[in-house]
Design a protein around this motif. Sequence first.
Motif, PDB file in Angstrom:
ATOM      1  N   UNK A   8       0.812  -1.210   0.000  1.00  0.00           N
ATOM      2  CA  UNK A   8       0.000   0.000   0.000  1.00  0.00           C
ATOM      3  C   UNK A   8       0.848   1.264   0.000  1.00  0.00           C
ATOM      4  N   UNK A   9       2.171   1.099   0.023  1.00  0.00           N
ATOM      5  CA  UNK A   9       3.057   2.251   0.005  1.00  0.00           C
ATOM      6  C   UNK A   9       3.423   2.756   1.376  1.00  0.00           C
ATOM      7  N   UNK A  10       2.945   2.065   2.439  1.00  0.00           N
ATOM      8  CA  UNK A  10       3.358   2.426   3.787  1.00  0.00           C
ATOM      9  C   UNK A  10       4.832   2.073   3.964  1.00  0.00           C
ATOM     10  N   UNK A  11       5.521   2.867   4.742  1.00  0.00           N
ATOM     11  CA  UNK A  11       6.961   2.636   4.943  1.00  0.00           C
ATOM     12  C   UNK A  11       7.340   2.958   6.369  1.00  0.00           C
ATOM     13  N   UNK A  12       8.435   2.341   6.812  1.00  0.00           N
ATOM     14  CA  UNK A  12       8.964   2.607   8.144  1.00  0.00           C
ATOM     15  C   UNK A  12      10.471   2.474   8.110  1.00  0.00           C
ATOM     16  N   UNK A  13      11.102   3.066   9.113  1.00  0.00           N
ATOM     17  CA  UNK A  13      12.580   3.045   9.203  1.00  0.00           C
ATOM     18  C   UNK A  13      12.967   2.365  10.507  1.00  0.00           C
ATOM     19  N   UNK A  14      13.920   1.459  10.437  1.00  0.00           N
ATOM     20  CA  UNK A  14      14.369   0.732  11.617  1.00  0.00           C
ATOM     21  C   UNK A  14      15.212   1.619  12.524  1.00  0.00           C
ATOM     22  N   UNK A  15      15.436   1.132  13.758  1.00  0.00           N
ATOM     23  CA  UNK A  15      16.438   1.766  14.601  1.00  0.00           C
ATOM     24  C   UNK A  15      17.812   1.593  13.962  1.00  0.00           C
ATOM     25  N   UNK A  16      18.745   2.460  14.332  1.00  0.00           N
ATOM     26  CA  UNK A  16      20.115   2.356  13.798  1.00  0.00           C
ATOM     27  C   UNK A  16      20.844   1.184  14.435  1.00  0.00           C
ATOM     28  N   UNK A  17      21.683   0.537  13.665  1.00  0.00           N
ATOM     29  CA  UNK A  17      22.559  -0.539  14.158  1.00  0.00           C
ATOM     30  C   UNK A  17      24.010  -0.095  13.949  1.00  0.00           C
ATOM     31  N   UNK A  18      24.738   0.153  15.054  1.00  0.00           N
ATOM     32  CA  UNK A  18      26.125   0.613  14.939  1.00  0.00           C
ATOM     33  C   UNK A  18      27.024  -0.508  14.443  1.00  0.00           C
TER      34      UNK A  18
END
Length: 271
Positions: free
Chosen positions: A54-64
């Motif tokens: 549906x075009x929904x998007x999300x961004x994960x937490x950063x992984x160092x």
Amino acid sequence: MSLKLTNVGVTRVVLYANGVQVGSSTQAPFTVNWDTTQTSNGLGYLQAHAFDAAGNTTVSFSRNISVNNTGPATPAPDTVSPVIGIASPLSGAVAGIFPVTFNYSDNVGVVAVELLVNGQFYGRNTQAPFTFTLDSTSVSDGDYVLTARAFDAANNQGASANVTISVGNNTNNSGDTEKPIVTVSSPPPGAEVSGITPVEFETYDNVGVTRVVLYANGVQVGSSTQAPFTVNWDTTQTSNGLGYLQAHAFDAAGNTTVSFSRNILVNNLSP
């Protein structure tokens, strides 16, 4: 990098390293093979962006993470010249057969020594301790200048100070012209030796033997001025394998002789 996102309907995952897209996947379980050589070395971070139909998007937490594609450091070229000096003979009179020995050092290691006589190339020795044996009876009496050159693996070279010797084989006023006799009596022919090995001799001279010098494969390995002239040979300083021993005997008048060779086998290999 494997991103196991199990939400129903995820259609694509995009991987970012330090904010720069480095790969994506549209096939569950959305594994991305990240070429880290395209990312700067050092500390950084990863983030994943997920999309559904549906075009929904999300961004994960950063992984160092830490990227390190630095190869081994290239060693600096060796530009240091070896140092060498003639240890023996000292400047002065010589006669008969005598060894030429050296003191030497290098920041990495000396691999060869050349000897010059009166500025002319005499020989090159590539086996430590790089000793030469000179037979002064083969030249006319007089003064000769010895010089040594030492080389390392990078072909840097250093030169010794000159040593001036005076050959005098025809100045024996004692009337004694008879050469001594010497043989290697122990170890026996073909013996296998290791560690510190005593080498014994049989000697004879009409007046008296004053010194015996032992050579292994042409390299001086010891000497004795005390009868019965036993030499404790450190075989670990001689290459493993078949070789030979020879003894040089001297009397007070400067007469000298060389023994027949005695074949031996050096074996200092660990069991």
